[in-house]
Design an enzyme around this catalytic site. Sequence first.
Site: not given
Lengths: 212, 212
Positions: B98, B102, B107
């Site tokens: 990512h 981040k 998740g």
Amino acid sequence: MRELQGAHGDFLSVDYTHPSAVNANAEFYCRRGLPFVMGTTGGDRQQLEATVRSSAIVAVVAPNMAKQIVGFQAMMEYAAQTFPGLFKGYSLAIRESHQKGKADTSGTARAMVRSFNRLGIPFTEDQIAMERDPQTQKTRWGVPEGHLAGHGWHTYTLVSADGTVRFEFTHNVNGREIYALGTLDALLYLHARVAAGDRGRMYTMIDVLKGS
Amino acid sequence: MRELQGAHGDFLSVDYTHPSAVNANAEFYCRRGLPFVMGTTGGDRQQLEATVRSSAIVAVVAPNMAKQIVGFQAMMEYAAQTFPGLFKGYSLAIRESHQKGKADTSGTARAMVRSFNRLGIPFTEDQIAMERDPQTQKTRWGVPEGHLAGHGWHTYTLVSADGTVRFEFTHNVNGREIYALGTLDALLYLHARVAAGDRGRMYTMIDVLKGS
């Protein structure tokens, strides 16, 4: 056969033979009271099921004994049924590689096409890219030298219309170990069903996976 | 707000705000009779649901609006429930990439760990390999330059104990188009539920996918 049964007690049979033998073999097992696991494809499948259902024995019949691949197919089928059109607008590419001798397109890939269709993607079996050249398999796909003569590799690639999203599913099998393990699981399942007193029932690999 | 409603008639609201605003915003929409789609994560989710259920409106609440990813998670969850232990003995590797900002682990990847556990693989969230370095993302992963600042790439690799079988699932998302499209689908679904006269119900992205 009676001699065998007399000497060794009850036993389970495993049938990996030839499509032309499927129905006659099933009738033999049923007549002799021999529960069986059959991995042989082809023959008249409806008749096969009728033979088992009208018999006193139970059988596991599975054209594909590779548990994890059967499970993956069931996942895709679940998605196709539950979320029709989920991948609408996506492009699809399917490529599969098998040993040189295999003439037809992968049955697993063809079954998957039907799931992808229901997920919203127009795609026909003849669009599946088949690879049968050992040299290309080795250099471009990375199939290990020792498995050029026996492997089944599949990759499904989905790309969104604008190109920003990419899904890719791969299942690569070398050799036949996965089928042997699946056959053992089918036998354990069959043994449990026999012990439970089931009669006249034909089970699939999905039943074995569920362990029900 | 009444002025807005008076001037434009009924409308739907979209909430992408902040975890700290989740519950107060939901109460506001409910009090004012404003059906809403909420993509905001965090807050007190139980209270959020209670607020909507005791109101006269309907809402779609989804921490992840990417339809295809939600569908893929549902597939894995289906497999975990239906075929527990299917991948027993397999090793698992999960890697995700990512944008640099981040801080937490994906998740989506964490939710997937729970499915893999039920499929028979011991694996903990801290074993997920996170990549946040733009240089590595560009050279080793192949993330396009233009999406280094906004992407979510995930790959799950399963290998059998003897190394002969390999499954790999990848979902790579660049930018936010998939979330925008999912939000539009959620709005269309919400509009249909409002038109059908539903009240006091909270829907998820799974409901939107099913189109029920």
